[in-house]
Design a protein around this motif. Sequence first.
Motif, PDB file in Angstrom:
ATOM      1  N   ARG A 329       0.821  -1.072   0.069  1.00  0.00           N
ATOM      2  CA  ARG A 329      -0.163  -0.135  -0.143  1.00  0.00           C
ATOM      3  C   ARG A 329       1.036   1.287   0.131  1.00  0.00           C
ATOM      4  O   ARG A 329       0.654   2.018  -0.752  1.00  0.00           O
ATOM      5  N   ALA A 330       1.734   1.239   0.869  1.00  0.00           N
ATOM      6  CA  ALA A 330       2.748   2.590   1.185  1.00  0.00           C
ATOM      7  C   ALA A 330       3.492   2.665  -0.336  1.00  0.00           C
ATOM      8  O   ALA A 330       3.450   3.930  -0.707  1.00  0.00           O
ATOM      9  N   ASN A 331       3.969   1.997  -0.725  1.00  0.00           N
ATOM     10  CA  ASN A 331       4.934   1.912  -2.049  1.00  0.00           C
ATOM     11  C   ASN A 331       3.993   2.296  -3.183  1.00  0.00           C
ATOM     12  O   ASN A 331       4.481   2.987  -4.013  1.00  0.00           O
ATOM     13  N   ILE A 332       2.762   1.762  -3.399  1.00  0.00           N
ATOM     14  CA  ILE A 332       1.552   2.052  -4.605  1.00  0.00           C
ATOM     15  C   ILE A 332       1.156   3.356  -4.342  1.00  0.00           C
ATOM     16  O   ILE A 332       1.261   3.999  -5.212  1.00  0.00           O
ATOM     17  N   GLY A 333       0.722   3.645  -3.168  1.00  0.00           N
ATOM     18  CA  GLY A 333       0.242   4.770  -2.729  1.00  0.00           C
ATOM     19  C   GLY A 333      -1.221   5.134  -3.032  1.00  0.00           C
ATOM     20  O   GLY A 333      -1.715   6.357  -3.437  1.00  0.00           O
ATOM     21  N   PHE A 334      -2.124   3.833  -3.205  1.00  0.00           N
ATOM     22  CA  PHE A 334      -3.545   4.040  -3.434  1.00  0.00           C
ATOM     23  C   PHE A 334      -4.240   4.606  -2.034  1.00  0.00           C
ATOM     24  O   PHE A 334      -3.707   4.327  -1.019  1.00  0.00           O
ATOM     25  N   ALA A 335      -5.512   4.973  -2.366  1.00  0.00           N
ATOM     26  CA  ALA A 335      -6.265   5.462  -1.276  1.00  0.00           C
ATOM     27  C   ALA A 335      -7.194   4.390  -0.601  1.00  0.00           C
ATOM     28  O   ALA A 335      -7.256   3.823   0.438  1.00  0.00           O
ATOM     29  N   THR A 336      -7.871   3.580  -1.459  1.00  0.00           N
ATOM     30  CA  THR A 336      -8.992   2.547  -0.983  1.00  0.00           C
ATOM     31  C   THR A 336      -8.547   1.372  -2.197  1.00  0.00           C
ATOM     32  O   THR A 336      -8.381   1.403  -3.126  1.00  0.00           O
ATOM     33  N   LEU A 337      -8.824   0.142  -1.493  1.00  0.00           N
ATOM     34  CA  LEU A 337      -9.003  -1.268  -2.247  1.00  0.00           C
ATOM     35  C   LEU A 337     -10.428  -1.705  -2.117  1.00  0.00           C
ATOM     36  O   LEU A 337     -10.867  -1.910  -1.135  1.00  0.00           O
TER      37      LEU A 337
END
Length: 408
Positions: A329-337
């Motif tokens: 999550r931190a590496n990709i930087g998306f808000a929601t899955l």
Amino acid sequence: MARIVMKFGGTSVADLDRIRNVAERVRRQVASGDQVAVVVSAMAGATNQLVGWCQALSPLHDAREYDAVVATGEQVTTGLLAIALQALGIEARSWAGWQIPLLTDDSHGAARIQSIDASGLIARMERGQVAVVAGFQGLAPDNRIATLGRGGSDTSAVALAAAVAADRCDIYTDVDGVYTTDPRIVPRARRLDRIAYEEMLELASVGAKVLQARSVELAMKERVRVQVLSSFADDGQTNRGTLLVDEDEIVEKEIVTGIAYSRDEAKVTLRHVPDRPGVATSVFGPLSQARVNVDMIVQNVSAEGATDMTFTIGRADLPRVIDCLERERANIGFATLLTDSDVAKISVVGVGMRSHAGIANTMFRTLAERAINIQVISTSEIKVSVLIAEDYTELAVRALHTAYGLDA
Ligand code: ADP
Ligand code: ASP
Ligand code: MG
């Protein structure tokens, strides 16, 4: 005299009566003077139960232990069929994958066959012994049992046919051939006498369960003559089946040959992903390392430097995918899955698409007329696929079957 590989799927060996029926069919093949190797699946439902047990204990189970469990189904049916054949006076023995040996790569759960040393098996076949081989399984480089992915016994059969230089590989199942779509959901589906390898490969890869896609790929590459037949046709009854052939052996080419559906899909959406070079690899790199197959992919338009990314995966991979993406999550930087398992992929396949326009639009219009919403679209040279809500699967397949003039 010919050398034949006969493969029997789960419903064909579902109980002792069915196994006796298979033994009788094998006896007739032997009586006609052929050398025979038989590949069997697990009894109908057995593999599902074994898979269910692994999932119930842990959704993120060790794939090597999964293989140790699920490969047992085929071991039961090889022994039982060998006993049934011996009871008919036929000399037969069972072979587990590791005994042949049939060697695979190390992709536990979806392993690929690397090699088969069939010399021992051939020597016995030449002496008249029937080889009863466990489908779906082999031996991985780590010296542990590996399985070939669901439906993998078809691939075992075709690979064995290539390894023993068989004249034919007969795939016996619970329908009498390949149809324009699954005859269980469209009663007006038509059986095809012949189908081109390319079309069968495409249909199988998008969900037509009648053959595992890898078996078709292998048959094409190794020039194995494959026929799909019913194990339920009685002796004497014609069993016309479907023969896999080269494209140029089909004189009257249809524009659309068949329609397939897959309910084994799940949709994953990453909301608010930074729209910058490298973001796709930050998502799909870790997934490929986790050996997850990603199928359809769409990326939305970018707004204020961020975008939404949607893709589909096999439903069984969903726990692993969520685990993998949350760790990244931190590496990709998306808000929601967001995830959705209530989806199905519907595909229209035909070599005629290479030279005809408007095929995709007929699909979109037909679905629109039934108020079925299309969530994702993907195309290849001879295929159009759409992702829709799972509840509409049968309605969509029936409507498309009619729209493309395939109804019997
Ligand atoms: P087996 O256990 O013999 O391997 P499968 O269940 O794997 O059998 O495959 C046979 C099933 O494939 C049929 O019962 C049918 O419902 C399904 N099927 C899906 N698409 C097609 C198609 N185009 N033609 C024939 N059967 C199909
Ligand atoms: N028994 C395995 C399965 O159900 C392999 C096969 O049937 O081809 O997937
Ligand atoms: Mg099958």
